[in-house]
Design a protein around this motif. Structure first.
Motif, short mmCIF file in Angstrom:
data_model
loop_
_atom_site.label_atom_id
_atom_site.label_comp_id
_atom_site.label_asym_id
_atom_site.label_seq_id
_atom_site.Cartn_x
_atom_site.Cartn_y
_atom_site.Cartn_z
N LYS A 155 9.97 1.64 -3.02
CA LYS A 155 9.04 2.78 -2.83
C LYS A 155 7.92 2.68 -3.88
O LYS A 155 8.03 1.92 -4.85
CB LYS A 155 9.79 4.10 -3.02
CG LYS A 155 10.94 4.33 -2.04
CD LYS A 155 10.42 4.81 -0.69
CE LYS A 155 11.50 5.45 0.17
NZ LYS A 155 12.56 4.52 0.58
N CYS A 156 6.84 3.47 -3.65
CA CYS A 156 5.72 3.46 -4.60
C CYS A 156 6.24 3.75 -6.02
O CYS A 156 6.96 4.72 -6.22
CB CYS A 156 4.68 4.49 -4.21
SG CYS A 156 3.36 4.65 -5.43
N ARG A 157 5.82 2.91 -6.96
CA ARG A 157 6.30 3.07 -8.34
C ARG A 157 5.68 4.27 -9.01
O ARG A 157 6.17 4.77 -10.02
CB ARG A 157 6.00 1.82 -9.17
CG ARG A 157 4.58 1.31 -9.00
CD ARG A 157 4.30 0.14 -9.88
NE ARG A 157 3.69 0.61 -11.11
CZ ARG A 157 2.43 1.00 -11.23
NH1 ARG A 157 1.64 1.00 -10.18
NH2 ARG A 157 1.96 1.39 -12.38
N VAL A 158 4.56 4.79 -8.45
CA VAL A 158 3.90 5.94 -9.05
C VAL A 158 4.45 7.24 -8.50
O VAL A 158 4.86 8.13 -9.25
CB VAL A 158 2.37 5.88 -8.82
CG1 VAL A 158 1.68 7.07 -9.49
CG2 VAL A 158 1.79 4.57 -9.32
N CYS A 159 4.50 7.33 -7.16
CA CYS A 159 4.83 8.63 -6.56
C CYS A 159 6.08 8.60 -5.68
O CYS A 159 6.51 9.64 -5.18
CB CYS A 159 3.64 9.15 -5.75
SG CYS A 159 3.35 8.24 -4.23
N GLY A 160 6.64 7.42 -5.46
CA GLY A 160 7.87 7.36 -4.67
C GLY A 160 7.67 7.38 -3.16
O GLY A 160 8.63 7.39 -2.39
N ALA A 161 6.38 7.33 -2.71
CA ALA A 161 6.11 7.35 -1.26
C ALA A 161 6.46 6.00 -0.63
O ALA A 161 6.66 5.00 -1.33
CB ALA A 161 4.65 7.70 -1.01
N GLU A 162 6.49 5.98 0.70
CA GLU A 162 6.74 4.74 1.45
C GLU A 162 5.61 3.74 1.17
O GLU A 162 4.46 4.12 0.92
CB GLU A 162 6.72 5.04 2.96
CG GLU A 162 7.86 5.89 3.46
CD GLU A 162 9.18 5.12 3.49
OE1 GLU A 162 9.14 3.91 3.82
OE2 GLU A 162 10.21 5.71 3.15
N ASN A 185 -4.82 4.50 -4.46
CA ASN A 185 -5.02 4.09 -5.86
C ASN A 185 -3.71 3.90 -6.62
O ASN A 185 -3.73 3.80 -7.84
CB ASN A 185 -5.89 5.11 -6.58
CG ASN A 185 -7.28 5.15 -5.98
OD1 ASN A 185 -7.87 4.11 -5.68
ND2 ASN A 185 -7.79 6.35 -5.76
N HIS A 186 -2.60 3.84 -5.90
CA HIS A 186 -1.32 3.54 -6.56
C HIS A 186 -1.00 2.08 -6.34
O HIS A 186 -0.49 1.71 -5.29
CB HIS A 186 -0.19 4.41 -5.96
CG HIS A 186 -0.31 5.87 -6.30
ND1 HIS A 186 0.47 6.84 -5.70
CD2 HIS A 186 -1.10 6.50 -7.18
CE1 HIS A 186 0.15 8.03 -6.21
NE2 HIS A 186 -0.80 7.85 -7.10
N PRO A 187 -1.31 1.22 -7.33
CA PRO A 187 -1.09 -0.21 -7.12
C PRO A 187 0.39 -0.59 -7.15
O PRO A 187 1.13 -0.16 -8.04
CB PRO A 187 -1.86 -0.87 -8.26
CG PRO A 187 -2.00 0.17 -9.30
CD PRO A 187 -1.89 1.50 -8.65
N LEU A 203 0.83 -1.20 0.00
CA LEU A 203 0.00 0.00 0.00
C LEU A 203 0.86 1.24 0.00
O LEU A 203 1.80 1.36 0.79
CB LEU A 203 -0.89 0.02 1.24
CG LEU A 203 -1.81 -1.18 1.45
CD1 LEU A 203 -2.55 -1.05 2.78
CD2 LEU A 203 -2.80 -1.31 0.31
N CYS A 204 0.52 2.18 -0.89
CA CYS A 204 1.20 3.47 -0.92
C CYS A 204 0.66 4.32 0.22
O CYS A 204 -0.56 4.41 0.41
CB CYS A 204 0.93 4.15 -2.27
SG CYS A 204 1.45 5.87 -2.28
N LYS A 205 1.55 4.93 0.98
CA LYS A 205 1.09 5.72 2.14
C LYS A 205 0.40 7.00 1.72
O LYS A 205 -0.33 7.59 2.51
CB LYS A 205 2.27 6.01 3.06
CG LYS A 205 2.75 4.74 3.74
CD LYS A 205 3.39 4.95 5.09
CE LYS A 205 3.45 3.61 5.82
NZ LYS A 205 4.65 3.40 6.61
FE FE Z 1 2.12 6.33 -4.41
#
Ligand code: FE
Length: 223
Positions: A150-157, A134-136, A128-130
């Motif tokens: 890290k999240c592949r969409v936004c780089g978040a934890e 909706n970032h799978p 899960l993107c923190k």
């Molecule tokens: Fe994300």
């Protein structure tokens, strides 16, 4: 349009079910919600079901099926999508007979096919993107693999849900689903045979593709 959907945990059944529901403007009737509604609302059937559940038992089919039928009738006037029932062969037969008796049609059965190992990986690999739900991200699926953890969409934890890491619970649910003798796959097969008689359309979807490719296949087969 009345539709039944089958798919193991991890197959994206919820997501695809939601697309079907939107396309036909159906009532999405999920078995757990039926119990909550009847028990919470204190209906006669709900009271009977609660007595079993309070003892730690499963409610018997002769209570569950009438509850489902009541909900299908009250909420599904413009069509319904039933999700999470039947779970086994005996329930499949009883539900079919009950629908016949009520003169309710079963227009379509959708089955999402996914090998057991793949279904388990889908669940256990989910992250899960923190920042955005909706970032799978999934460590076992190439197309949505995290980047540098890290999240592949936004780089978040990223984090994993505890439920998703409970291997014993996943195995227990999949034991029931993948049982082709009398479990959920036997129930699906029961409807597939009925469909051969021409009364119900049976749609099989390969659950191994991306969410988008499954959706496209589903929409083209439905229309
Ligand atoms: Fe994300």
């Amino acid at each position: 349009m009345n539709i039944l959907i089958f798919g193991p945990n991890g197959s994206g059944k919820g997501t695809q079910g939601d697309l079907i529901r939107q396309k036909y403007n159906l009532a999405h009737i999920e078995s757990g919600a039926i119990f909550r509604e009847h028990i919470g609302g204190g209906t006669e059937l709900g009271k009977k079901a609660k007595a079993y559940i309070d003892r730690g038992d499963l409610a018997p089919d002769n209570i569950t099926i009438p509850m489902i039928l009541e909900t299908l009738k009250s909420k599904g006037e413009n069509g319904w999508l039933l999700d999470g029932f039947p779970r086994n062969m005996a329930q499949a037969e009883k539900l079919w007979k009950a629908l016949q008796k009520e003169n309710m049609s079963l227009d379509c059965v959708v089955e999402i096919l996914l090998p057991r190992e793949a279904a388990k990986n889908r669940i256990m690999g989910r992250r899960l993107c923190k920042k955005n739900n909706n970032h799978p991200n999934n460590i076992f699926i190439d197309a949505i693999r995290p980047k540098n953890d890290k999240c592949r969409v936004c780089g978040a934890e990223l984090s994993a849900r505890n439920d998703d890491q409970d291997e014993a619970a996943i195995n227990k649910r999949h034991d029931i689903y993948y049982n082709t003798q009398n479990g959920t796959l036997a129930a699906a097969c029961y409807y597939k045979k009925l469909a051969d008689g021409g009364r119900t359309k049976y749609i099989e979807l390969n659950g191994e593709g991306s969410i988008d490719s499954i959706r496209d296949a589903l929409l083209s087969k439905l229309s």
